[in-house]
Motif scaffolding. Structure first.
Motif, PDB file in Angstrom:
ATOM      1  N   PRO A   1      76.966 -39.996  10.605  1.00  0.00           N
ATOM      2  CA  PRO A   1      76.694 -39.665   9.211  1.00  0.00           C
ATOM      3  C   PRO A   1      75.208 -39.651   8.862  1.00  0.00           C
ATOM      4  N   GLN A   2      74.353 -40.110   9.780  1.00  0.00           N
ATOM      5  CA  GLN A   2      72.921 -40.179   9.491  1.00  0.00           C
ATOM      6  C   GLN A   2      72.299 -38.783   9.470  1.00  0.00           C
ATOM      7  N   MET A   3      71.205 -38.651   8.689  1.00  0.00           N
ATOM      8  CA  MET A   3      70.475 -37.397   8.660  1.00  0.00           C
ATOM      9  C   MET A   3      69.442 -37.408   9.781  1.00  0.00           C
ATOM     10  N   HIS A   4      69.415 -36.321  10.557  1.00  0.00           N
ATOM     11  CA  HIS A   4      68.470 -36.193  11.658  1.00  0.00           C
ATOM     12  C   HIS A   4      67.606 -34.958  11.410  1.00  0.00           C
ATOM     13  N   LEU A   5      66.331 -35.199  11.161  1.00  0.00           N
ATOM     14  CA  LEU A   5      65.393 -34.102  10.923  1.00  0.00           C
ATOM     15  C   LEU A   5      65.062 -33.423  12.246  1.00  0.00           C
ATOM     16  N   LEU A   6      65.228 -32.099  12.294  1.00  0.00           N
ATOM     17  CA  LEU A   6      64.937 -31.339  13.513  1.00  0.00           C
ATOM     18  C   LEU A   6      63.539 -30.733  13.467  1.00  0.00           C
ATOM     19  N   TRP A   7      63.192 -30.099  12.381  1.00  0.00           N
ATOM     20  CA  TRP A   7      61.817 -29.621  12.199  1.00  0.00           C
ATOM     21  C   TRP A   7      61.571 -29.263  10.738  1.00  0.00           C
ATOM     22  N   GLN A   8      60.294 -29.142  10.438  1.00  0.00           N
ATOM     23  CA  GLN A   8      59.858 -28.743   9.096  1.00  0.00           C
ATOM     24  C   GLN A   8      58.620 -27.866   9.268  1.00  0.00           C
ATOM     25  N   THR A   9      58.598 -26.736   8.579  1.00  0.00           N
ATOM     26  CA  THR A   9      57.491 -25.811   8.754  1.00  0.00           C
ATOM     27  C   THR A   9      57.225 -25.051   7.457  1.00  0.00           C
ATOM     28  N   ARG A  10      55.991 -24.611   7.296  1.00  0.00           N
ATOM     29  CA  ARG A  10      55.624 -23.762   6.148  1.00  0.00           C
ATOM     30  C   ARG A  10      55.451 -22.333   6.637  1.00  0.00           C
ATOM     31  N   GLN A  11      56.137 -21.418   5.962  1.00  0.00           N
ATOM     32  CA  GLN A  11      56.064 -20.009   6.299  1.00  0.00           C
ATOM     33  C   GLN A  11      56.045 -19.194   5.012  1.00  0.00           C
ATOM     34  N   SER A  12      55.040 -18.324   4.866  1.00  0.00           N
ATOM     35  CA  SER A  12      54.962 -17.401   3.711  1.00  0.00           C
ATOM     36  C   SER A  12      55.105 -18.126   2.383  1.00  0.00           C
ATOM     37  N   GLY A  13      54.436 -19.270   2.240  1.00  0.00           N
ATOM     38  CA  GLY A  13      54.439 -19.997   0.977  1.00  0.00           C
ATOM     39  C   GLY A  13      55.684 -20.808   0.699  1.00  0.00           C
ATOM     40  N   ALA A  14      56.548 -20.956   1.681  1.00  0.00           N
ATOM     41  CA  ALA A  14      57.774 -21.733   1.497  1.00  0.00           C
ATOM     42  C   ALA A  14      57.830 -22.843   2.553  1.00  0.00           C
ATOM     43  N   LEU A  15      58.456 -23.955   2.169  1.00  0.00           N
ATOM     44  CA  LEU A  15      58.679 -25.072   3.084  1.00  0.00           C
ATOM     45  C   LEU A  15      60.115 -25.012   3.563  1.00  0.00           C
ATOM     46  N   LEU A  16      60.307 -24.938   4.875  1.00  0.00           N
ATOM     47  CA  LEU A  16      61.635 -24.861   5.466  1.00  0.00           C
ATOM     48  C   LEU A  16      61.900 -26.131   6.263  1.00  0.00           C
ATOM     49  N   THR A  17      63.078 -26.719   6.045  1.00  0.00           N
ATOM     50  CA  THR A  17      63.462 -27.969   6.699  1.00  0.00           C
ATOM     51  C   THR A  17      64.830 -27.800   7.333  1.00  0.00           C
ATOM     52  N   LEU A  18      64.904 -28.035   8.631  1.00  0.00           N
ATOM     53  CA  LEU A  18      66.179 -27.950   9.348  1.00  0.00           C
ATOM     54  C   LEU A  18      66.608 -29.353   9.755  1.00  0.00           C
ATOM     55  N   TYR A  19      67.837 -29.721   9.414  1.00  0.00           N
ATOM     56  CA  TYR A  19      68.315 -31.073   9.732  1.00  0.00           C
ATOM     57  C   TYR A  19      69.820 -31.044   9.999  1.00  0.00           C
ATOM     58  N   VAL A  20      70.299 -32.119  10.605  1.00  0.00           N
ATOM     59  CA  VAL A  20      71.723 -32.312  10.866  1.00  0.00           C
ATOM     60  C   VAL A  20      72.210 -33.515  10.082  1.00  0.00           C
TER      61      VAL A  20
END
Length: 293
Positions: free
Chosen positions: A87-106
Motif C-alpha cells: 500500500p506504500q507510495m513508491h516514487l519512480l521519477w519526477q521531471t519538468r517538461q515544457s513548463g509542467a511537472l510530471l511525477t510517476l509513482y506506484v
C-alpha cells in the motif's frame, strides 16, 4: 458450462475455497454452472487477488479487472489490471517538461501526475510503462519503456499507447508499432496534434496454411493491404470488407481449416467470438467470406 480461465500474470485459482491450480495466459478450463454461483478467487504473488461470484449476473456484467469472452464451446474469463499488494507510495521519477511537472509513482496502480502550476491531472497507466522515461513532444508528453510507448496531452489524456518504439520525438511524432500477429505486421505511424495522420504497414513473414484465414482477417483489422489474399473479383470489393465484418477488435486462430474467430465487444468487458470462414479457389485465393455455420 465450460469456463476457461486466463490471467495476464500467473495466479493460483481457488473455486469455493478449493485450489484448482495455476492460471496464466495458457487457458485452463473447468465445468461450472452459473446457477451454482461459485466463488472464484485468483491470487497472484505480490498483487491483490481478484474475487468474483460466477453466476448469471456475472455473465451479463463482469466486474472491473475481468473480461468475459463467449465462444461456441463456453466462455473465457480473462483477469487483468492487478493491483500491487504493497500500500506504500513508491516514487519512480519526477521531471519538468515544457513548463509542467510530471511525477510517476506506484501506489497499488501505476499513476502519473501532471501539474502545470494551474491544474493538476492524475492518470492511471498500464504496468508496461512502469520502467519508462519521459520526453516532451511539442505540447505533448511521451513515456517510453523498453517495450511500449504512450503519447499524452497536458491533461493526461492518453492519445496513443502501443507496443513499439519512438523513432522521432516531436510534433509530429513518428513511432514504430508491433502487432505481434501471425504475419508479424508492424507499422510506422505519424502523429500530429496527438492524432495519427499516416501509417505505413510492413509484413515480416508470409501466412502459412494453418494461419491463412487469421492472417487475412488480421490484415483487414489493422488496415493492411488484403488484396494479395483475394481473387481479382473479390479484390475490387476489398475496401468494403471492414464494413461487412463490423467492428471486431482482434482475431483468434482456429484449428478448423480456413476459419478464424473474430472478437466483438457486445457490452463493457463482455465480448463474443464469432467464427468466419473463407472459401478458396483452385489458386488458394479467397473468393468468398462468410459466417461459419
Amino acid at each position: 458450462m465450460r469456463i476457461y480461465f486466463l490471467s495476464e500474470i500467473p495466479c493460483a485459482l481457488f473455486i469455493n475455497g478449493a485450489l484448482f491450480g495455476t492460471v496464466d495466459l495458457f487457458e485452463r478450463s473447468v465445468e461450472i454452472s452459473p446457477l451454482d454461483g461459485v466463488f472464484c478467487e485468483l491470487k497472484p504473488c505480490g498483487y491483490l487477488p481478484v474475487r468474483f461470484r460466477l453466476n448469471e449476473a456475472f455473465l451479463f456484467a463482469p466486474p472491473p479487472q475481468t473480461q468475459l469472452y463467449f465462444t461456441e464451446n463456453g466462455a473465457a474469463v480473462y483477469c487483468r489490471d492487478f493491483k500491487r499488494a504493497d500500500p506504500q507510495m513508491h516514487l519512480l521519477w519526477q521531471t519538468r517538461q515544457s513548463g509542467a511537472l510530471l511525477t510517476l509513482y506506484v501506489q497499488g496502480t501505476l499513476q502519473l501526475v501532471i501539474s502545470d502550476g494551474r491544474d493538476i491531472h492524475t492518470v492511471a497507466l498500464p504496468w508496461a510503462l512502469e520502467h519508462s522515461r519521459c520526453r516532451a513532444a511539442g505540447d505533448f508528453f511521451v513515456l517510453e519503456s523498453d517495450t511500449h510507448f504512450a503519447l499524452l496531452d497536458r491533461t493526461g489524456t492518453i492519445c496513443a499507447f502501443a507496443e513499439g518504439k519512438v523513432l522521432e520525438c516531436g510534433d509530429p511524432l513518428r513511432a514504430e508499432i508491433f502487432f505481434r500477429d501471425s504475419m508479424q505486421h508492424s507499422a510506422v505511424c505519424e502523429y500530429r496534434g496527438g492524432k495519427p495522420t499516416a501509417c505505413k504497414i510492413y509484413t515480416a513473414r508470409e501466412a502459412t496454411e494453418a494461419t491463412f484465414a487469421a492472417a487475412f482477417f488480421e490484415s483487414v483489422l489493422i488496415g493492411a493491404d488484403a488484396t494479395p489474399f483475394l481473387t481479382p473479383a473479390l479484390a475490387d470489393k476489398a475496401p468494403m470488407l471492414r464494413e461487412f465484418l463490423g467492428d471486431f477488435r482482434s482475431v483468434v486462430v482456429r484449428e478448423r481449416p480456413n476459419t478464424a474467430g473474430l472478437v466483438y465487444e457486445i457490452r463493457p468487458r463482455v465480448f463474443e467470438v464469432r467464427d468466419f470462414c473463407v472459401v478458396l479457389d483452385e489458386n488458394r485465393k479467397i473468393e468468398n467470406v462468410r459466417a461459419c455455420t
